[in-house]
Design a protein around this motif. Structure first.
Motif, PDB file in Angstrom:
ATOM      1  N   PHE A 161       0.833  -1.206   0.000  1.00  0.00           N
ATOM      2  CA  PHE A 161       0.000   0.000   0.000  1.00  0.00           C
ATOM      3  C   PHE A 161       0.866   1.254   0.000  1.00  0.00           C
ATOM      4  N   TYR A 162       1.860   1.323   0.865  1.00  0.00           N
ATOM      5  CA  TYR A 162       2.705   2.516   0.944  1.00  0.00           C
ATOM      6  C   TYR A 162       3.594   2.688  -0.270  1.00  0.00           C
ATOM      7  N   GLU A 163       3.906   1.620  -0.985  1.00  0.00           N
ATOM      8  CA  GLU A 163       4.597   1.771  -2.266  1.00  0.00           C
ATOM      9  C   GLU A 163       3.690   2.533  -3.225  1.00  0.00           C
ATOM     10  N   GLY A 164       2.391   2.236  -3.174  1.00  0.00           N
ATOM     11  CA  GLY A 164       1.420   2.960  -3.990  1.00  0.00           C
ATOM     12  C   GLY A 164       1.287   4.411  -3.577  1.00  0.00           C
ATOM     13  N   ILE A 165       1.305   4.660  -2.291  1.00  0.00           N
ATOM     14  CA  ILE A 165       1.232   6.041  -1.787  1.00  0.00           C
ATOM     15  C   ILE A 165       2.425   6.835  -2.304  1.00  0.00           C
ATOM     16  N   ALA A 166       3.612   6.257  -2.213  1.00  0.00           N
ATOM     17  CA  ALA A 166       4.838   6.938  -2.635  1.00  0.00           C
ATOM     18  C   ALA A 166       4.816   7.278  -4.120  1.00  0.00           C
ATOM     19  N   ALA A 167       4.137   6.458  -4.916  1.00  0.00           N
ATOM     20  CA  ALA A 167       4.116   6.645  -6.365  1.00  0.00           C
ATOM     21  C   ALA A 167       2.979   7.545  -6.850  1.00  0.00           C
ATOM     22  N   ASP A 168       2.082   7.956  -5.968  1.00  0.00           N
ATOM     23  CA  ASP A 168       0.927   8.758  -6.367  1.00  0.00           C
ATOM     24  C   ASP A 168       1.090  10.190  -5.862  1.00  0.00           C
ATOM     25  N   PRO A 169       1.289  11.153  -6.754  1.00  0.00           N
ATOM     26  CA  PRO A 169       1.538  12.533  -6.313  1.00  0.00           C
ATOM     27  C   PRO A 169       0.430  13.120  -5.432  1.00  0.00           C
ATOM     28  N   LEU A 170      -0.827  12.819  -5.742  1.00  0.00           N
ATOM     29  CA  LEU A 170      -1.935  13.345  -4.941  1.00  0.00           C
ATOM     30  C   LEU A 170      -1.874  12.824  -3.514  1.00  0.00           C
ATOM     31  N   LEU A 171      -1.686  11.525  -3.361  1.00  0.00           N
ATOM     32  CA  LEU A 171      -1.643  10.930  -2.020  1.00  0.00           C
ATOM     33  C   LEU A 171      -0.341  11.274  -1.300  1.00  0.00           C
TER      34      LEU A 171
ATOM     35  N   THR B  24     -10.710  14.050  -0.987  1.00  0.00           N
ATOM     36  CA  THR B  24     -11.749  14.123  -2.014  1.00  0.00           C
ATOM     37  C   THR B  24     -12.150  12.719  -2.447  1.00  0.00           C
ATOM     38  N   PRO B  25     -13.248  12.605  -3.189  1.00  0.00           N
ATOM     39  CA  PRO B  25     -13.576  11.289  -3.750  1.00  0.00           C
ATOM     40  C   PRO B  25     -12.434  10.722  -4.612  1.00  0.00           C
ATOM     41  N   GLU B  26     -11.730  11.587  -5.334  1.00  0.00           N
ATOM     42  CA  GLU B  26     -10.592  11.120  -6.133  1.00  0.00           C
ATOM     43  C   GLU B  26      -9.481  10.570  -5.231  1.00  0.00           C
ATOM     44  N   ALA B  27      -9.187  11.263  -4.129  1.00  0.00           N
ATOM     45  CA  ALA B  27      -8.172  10.774  -3.188  1.00  0.00           C
ATOM     46  C   ALA B  27      -8.611   9.442  -2.584  1.00  0.00           C
ATOM     47  N   ARG B  28      -9.888   9.338  -2.247  1.00  0.00           N
ATOM     48  CA  ARG B  28     -10.422   8.072  -1.727  1.00  0.00           C
ATOM     49  C   ARG B  28     -10.207   6.950  -2.732  1.00  0.00           C
ATOM     50  N   ASP B  29     -10.535   7.199  -3.986  1.00  0.00           N
ATOM     51  CA  ASP B  29     -10.404   6.164  -5.013  1.00  0.00           C
ATOM     52  C   ASP B  29      -8.945   5.769  -5.232  1.00  0.00           C
ATOM     53  N   ARG B  30      -8.057   6.729  -5.200  1.00  0.00           N
ATOM     54  CA  ARG B  30      -6.628   6.418  -5.360  1.00  0.00           C
ATOM     55  C   ARG B  30      -6.108   5.646  -4.144  1.00  0.00           C
ATOM     56  N   TRP B  31      -6.584   6.036  -2.964  1.00  0.00           N
ATOM     57  CA  TRP B  31      -6.207   5.325  -1.734  1.00  0.00           C
ATOM     58  C   TRP B  31      -6.661   3.877  -1.831  1.00  0.00           C
ATOM     59  N   LEU B  32      -7.898   3.681  -2.265  1.00  0.00           N
ATOM     60  CA  LEU B  32      -8.412   2.324  -2.405  1.00  0.00           C
ATOM     61  C   LEU B  32      -7.648   1.536  -3.470  1.00  0.00           C
ATOM     62  N   ALA B  33      -7.234   2.180  -4.546  1.00  0.00           N
ATOM     63  CA  ALA B  33      -6.453   1.488  -5.582  1.00  0.00           C
ATOM     64  C   ALA B  33      -5.110   1.018  -5.021  1.00  0.00           C
ATOM     65  N   ALA B  34      -4.470   1.867  -4.218  1.00  0.00           N
ATOM     66  CA  ALA B  34      -3.204   1.471  -3.589  1.00  0.00           C
ATOM     67  C   ALA B  34      -3.435   0.340  -2.596  1.00  0.00           C
ATOM     68  N   MET B  35      -4.519   0.435  -1.839  1.00  0.00           N
ATOM     69  CA  MET B  35      -4.832  -0.613  -0.865  1.00  0.00           C
ATOM     70  C   MET B  35      -5.213  -1.913  -1.571  1.00  0.00           C
ATOM     71  N   ARG B  36      -5.883  -1.801  -2.709  1.00  0.00           N
ATOM     72  CA  ARG B  36      -6.249  -3.008  -3.461  1.00  0.00           C
ATOM     73  C   ARG B  36      -4.999  -3.819  -3.814  1.00  0.00           C
ATOM     74  N   LYS B  37      -3.938  -3.128  -4.215  1.00  0.00           N
ATOM     75  CA  LYS B  37      -2.678  -3.818  -4.540  1.00  0.00           C
ATOM     76  C   LYS B  37      -2.120  -4.521  -3.312  1.00  0.00           C
ATOM     77  N   GLY B  38      -2.215  -3.875  -2.163  1.00  0.00           N
ATOM     78  CA  GLY B  38      -1.741  -4.500  -0.931  1.00  0.00           C
ATOM     79  C   GLY B  38      -2.539  -5.735  -0.573  1.00  0.00           C
ATOM     80  N   VAL B  39      -3.840  -5.637  -0.650  1.00  0.00           N
ATOM     81  CA  VAL B  39      -4.705  -6.782  -0.325  1.00  0.00           C
ATOM     82  C   VAL B  39      -4.472  -7.914  -1.323  1.00  0.00           C
ATOM     83  N   ASP B  40      -4.369  -7.576  -2.595  1.00  0.00           N
ATOM     84  CA  ASP B  40      -4.147  -8.611  -3.610  1.00  0.00           C
ATOM     85  C   ASP B  40      -2.802  -9.309  -3.428  1.00  0.00           C
ATOM     86  N   ALA B  41      -1.838  -8.612  -2.864  1.00  0.00           N
ATOM     87  CA  ALA B  41      -0.497  -9.185  -2.689  1.00  0.00           C
ATOM     88  C   ALA B  41      -0.462 -10.359  -1.717  1.00  0.00           C
TER      89      ALA B  41
END
Length: 146
Positions: free
Chosen positions: A37-47, A96-113
């Motif tokens: 998840f935090y790898e996704g956070i690091a790669a997303d400028p908004l988050l 924002t809803p966009e930040a929520r969706d990006r957060w969930l996308a990063a978390m999805r990768k963590g859960v899938d891992a």
């Protein structure tokens, strides 16, 4: 100053066998989810902009402790930081809803891992979606803000 717990909370993972935390693999499973998840956070400028610390490791540790405690693991978060107060801790950030969706996308990768069973994955994902939705505090369009 954050104090270290007196004992190693992971010394006896069998103490958590009857909890969701224990059922999905305990510390190692949550550590993987949160790290990916935090790898996704690091790669997303908004988050990434929501984290003032140059090093994300302290934030990653706090999230790991929170998730472990929430799901029945060690209560290290409470011992070190007190009540989670999620909404209060996120008020300074424009979620924002966009930040929520990006957060969930990063978390999805963590859960899938970690390849959880369908039942465990559904339980965890339901919580994550509800938690993310509850933290939205700004509209995406600035003209919609009150």
């Amino acid at each position: 100053m954050i104090s270290e717990p007196a004992t190693d909370p992971y010394a006896d993972e069998s103490a958590y066998a009857d909890t969701f935390y224990g059922q999905i693999g305990g510390h190692a499973t949550f550590e993987t989810i949160i790290h990916v998840f935090y790898e996704g956070i690091a790669a997303d400028p908004l988050l990434r902009a929501m984290y003032h610390e140059e090093d994300l490791a302290p934030a990653e540790r706090r999230m790991l402790m929170f998730m472990e405690q929430y799901w029945g693991g060690p209560r290290t978060y409470l011992e070190e930081r007190g009540h989670p107060r999620l909404r209060m801790r996120h008020v300074p950030f424009q979620v924002t809803p966009e930040a929520r969706d990006r957060w969930l996308a990063a978390m999805r990768k963590g859960v899938d891992a970690v390849e959880l069973s369908p039942m465990h994955e559904a339980t965890l994902w339901d919580y994550l979606e509800r938690a993310a939705a509850s933290l939205v505090n700004s509209a995406s369009d600035p003209s919609q803000r009150a």
